[in-house]
Design an enzyme around this catalytic site. Sequence first.
Site, PDB file in Angstrom:
ATOM      1  N   ASP A 144       0.840  -1.202   0.000  1.00 20.39           N
ATOM      2  CA  ASP A 144       0.000   0.000   0.000  1.00 20.39           C
ATOM      3  C   ASP A 144       0.870   1.245   0.000  1.00 20.39           C
ATOM      4  O   ASP A 144       2.038   1.203   0.376  1.00 20.39           O
ATOM      5  CB  ASP A 144      -0.959   0.011   1.193  1.00 20.39           C
ATOM      6  CG  ASP A 144      -0.303  -0.491   2.452  1.00 20.39           C
ATOM      7  OD1 ASP A 144       0.914  -0.272   2.614  1.00 20.39           O
ATOM      8  OD2 ASP A 144      -0.993  -1.091   3.296  1.00 20.39           O
TER       9      ASP A 144
ATOM     10  N   ASP B  79       1.134   4.927   1.459  1.00 21.57           N
ATOM     11  CA  ASP B  79       0.606   5.887   2.437  1.00 21.57           C
ATOM     12  C   ASP B  79       1.234   7.257   2.214  1.00 21.57           C
ATOM     13  O   ASP B  79       2.413   7.371   1.909  1.00 21.57           O
ATOM     14  CB  ASP B  79       0.930   5.411   3.862  1.00 21.57           C
ATOM     15  CG  ASP B  79       0.223   4.104   4.191  1.00 21.57           C
ATOM     16  OD1 ASP B  79      -0.876   3.867   3.649  1.00 21.57           O
ATOM     17  OD2 ASP B  79       0.765   3.315   4.979  1.00 21.57           O
TER      18      ASP B  79
ATOM     19  N   ASP C  71       7.861   2.810  13.885  1.00 21.30           N
ATOM     20  CA  ASP C  71       8.443   1.701  14.648  1.00 21.30           C
ATOM     21  C   ASP C  71       9.918   1.436  14.375  1.00 21.30           C
ATOM     22  O   ASP C  71      10.732   1.421  15.295  1.00 21.30           O
ATOM     23  CB  ASP C  71       7.599   0.417  14.476  1.00 21.30           C
ATOM     24  CG  ASP C  71       7.253   0.079  13.032  1.00 21.30           C
ATOM     25  OD1 ASP C  71       7.724   0.799  12.125  1.00 21.30           O
ATOM     26  OD2 ASP C  71       6.529  -0.908  12.811  1.00 21.30           O
TER      27      ASP C  71
HETATM   28  P1  ATP Z   1       3.252  -3.654   5.049  1.00 19.41           P
HETATM   29  O1  ATP Z   1       4.085  -3.981   3.877  1.00 19.41           O
HETATM   30  O2  ATP Z   1       2.901  -4.829   5.870  1.00 19.41           O
HETATM   31  O3  ATP Z   1       2.072  -2.795   4.738  1.00 19.41           O
HETATM   32  P2  ATP Z   1       4.150  -1.339   6.465  1.00 19.41           P
HETATM   33  O4  ATP Z   1       5.473  -0.961   7.043  1.00 19.41           O
HETATM   34  O5  ATP Z   1       3.624  -0.468   5.380  1.00 19.41           O
HETATM   35  O6  ATP Z   1       4.243  -2.833   6.000  1.00 19.41           O
HETATM   36  P3  ATP Z   1       1.716  -0.718   7.823  1.00 19.41           P
HETATM   37  O7  ATP Z   1       1.044  -1.500   8.882  1.00 19.41           O
HETATM   38  O8  ATP Z   1       1.059  -0.539   6.518  1.00 19.41           O
HETATM   39  O9  ATP Z   1       3.143  -1.398   7.646  1.00 19.41           O
HETATM   40  O10 ATP Z   1       2.059   0.687   8.471  1.00 19.41           O
HETATM   41  C1  ATP Z   1       2.534   1.786   7.717  1.00 19.41           C
HETATM   42  C2  ATP Z   1       3.610   2.519   8.497  1.00 19.41           C
HETATM   43  O11 ATP Z   1       3.096   2.977   9.738  1.00 19.41           O
HETATM   44  C3  ATP Z   1       4.819   1.673   8.866  1.00 19.41           C
HETATM   45  O12 ATP Z   1       5.758   1.609   7.830  1.00 19.41           O
HETATM   46  C4  ATP Z   1       5.356   2.408  10.075  1.00 19.41           C
HETATM   47  O13 ATP Z   1       6.086   3.539   9.708  1.00 19.41           O
HETATM   48  C5  ATP Z   1       4.080   2.881  10.759  1.00 19.41           C
HETATM   49  N1  ATP Z   1       3.632   1.903  11.761  1.00 19.41           N
HETATM   50  C6  ATP Z   1       2.809   0.844  11.573  1.00 19.41           C
HETATM   51  N2  ATP Z   1       2.591   0.176  12.707  1.00 19.41           N
HETATM   52  C7  ATP Z   1       3.277   0.822  13.663  1.00 19.41           C
HETATM   53  C8  ATP Z   1       3.446   0.634  15.071  1.00 19.41           C
HETATM   54  N3  ATP Z   1       2.853  -0.370  15.687  1.00 19.41           N
HETATM   55  N4  ATP Z   1       4.229   1.522  15.739  1.00 19.41           N
HETATM   56  C9  ATP Z   1       4.822   2.560  15.090  1.00 19.41           C
HETATM   57  N5  ATP Z   1       4.704   2.781  13.796  1.00 19.41           N
HETATM   58  C10 ATP Z   1       3.940   1.934  13.064  1.00 19.41           C
HETATM   59 MG    MG Z   2       1.784  -0.723   4.515  1.00 11.22          MG
END
Ligand code: ATP
Ligand code: MG
Length: 454
Positions: free
Chosen positions: A58, A60, A157
């Site tokens: 995705d 963001d 994170d």
């Molecule tokens: P994925 O490929 O699984 O989507 P992602 O890193 O994009 O991995 P998301 O859950 O979509 O994960 O979250 C988007 C962003 O939000 C992360 O990259 C991170 O910067 C932040 N984030 C997500 N979860 C947390 C958390 N529990 N604590 C702090 N920051 C978070």
């Molecule tokens: Mg993501």
Amino acid sequence: MEQDIIPRIIPRAEHRISRSLINPNALRILYRLKDNGNIAYLVGGSVRDLLLGREPKDFDVVTDATPLQIKKLFRNCRLVGRRFRLAHLHFKDEIIEVATFRASAPEETEEELDPTMPARVGAVRPSRHQPHLVSEEGVVLRDNLFGTAGEDALRRDFTINALAYNIVDFSIIDYVGGVEDLERGVIRTIGDPMIRFTEDPVRMLRAVRFAALLGFTIEEKSWRALEANAPAITLATAPRLYEELLKLFLSGEGEKGYQLVRKGGLFTPLFPGFSAWLDSESDGFPHIRISRNLEWIDQLNGRGKTVSPPLLFALMFGEYLEERAANMREEGVTPQEAVNAAVAIFLAEEVPLVAIPHRVGLALRDILTLQNRFQRIPGKRPEAILGRLAFKDALTYLRCRYEVTGEGAKALAWWELYSRDNAMPPVEKKKEPAGSAKPRSRRRRRKGVPKNVN
Ligand code: ATP
Ligand code: MG
């Protein structure tokens, strides 16, 4: 507001993200915000994945525009979340999330903010009037402050998840050394890992997921903090743990993820009964089928096939549940009741920890029940078996079992043919040993009872 830290800027010429790789809708949003005079960055997983040459799940966007300003700018915008903190921009077949820069806070999920959800023991229920709330265990429950770009990076994170792509000059903005960690293949929390894992225990599962998926190592201090905090994983809400575990085991690197959660001590608190069984060997053999099954699932995922949650749980816990059911059968319980009871006991223990939805539990039970039924070929009314909701998953379970253990070849061949052709394949007749006349059915109708009353 305190002075923002100075980031490292990686200019366009020094990284591999080109606009052609960015989702067109996300790109349009970035330009629209920029043209309106706002800051607009692509952030999080998408920047990480693009830098690694992987396809992002995705895209963001973050901006300095407030949710209300975003709403004014985009007709397809819906504000969501408590206090309408987030903007969702709706397109034909996707939604793109646009968030306003925020200061330190863990990710909040709708579940966490849902006032109807029961609070965990010792947790303080979030309230609309208190922007910061910390439970007795130090878990941050609620925080809703807008912040600067730097603060927004620091609240994330891991360093590799805190990179931003700036639409103004196509540069990468790195506040936390994320680019270097990406190059070295390291998962490192931003700030003190003991604090960050305490604030939000789900981050420990995320660390493991990214390490498994990307083939990265968890930096030593973060790993030690993970081991030390592992028992606190149960302080996260059960719905979030369910979602995160699905992501971990269905990532395509589920087996690696499983090894890491076991090694880090995250698995036992989440699956206590199953873990105790795992640690007690059967007939002197360790239980390794879960590993083999997860590898099998990884292969399936690698071929672009999806695995449903009930099938995942059946393949992870099936051997354990079947063993428990077999024990109950020895005590005289019918096969069906034994499966029902084994699954019910398992779910009663699991659901408060990991919110496995009711329908998933029912389907898990059906997959296991059908394994008994598959042993009868064709048995009574095989067409009714074909119509069962869990049939396809149950057959895949049987196939995995055959490929992993070599068991069930005959049943698999018959039911696969039958379901493919929808016509009965021939049934191999069993030779009756001499002198073994069938016992007379105890259910024979008594004379004089009409066959069809209606
Ligand atoms: P994925 O490929 O699984 O989507 P992602 O890193 O994009 O991995 P998301 O859950 O979509 O994960 O979250 C988007 C962003 O939000 C992360 O990259 C991170 O910067 C932040 N984030 C997500 N979860 C947390 C958390 N529990 N604590 C702090 N920051 C978070
Ligand atoms: Mg993501």
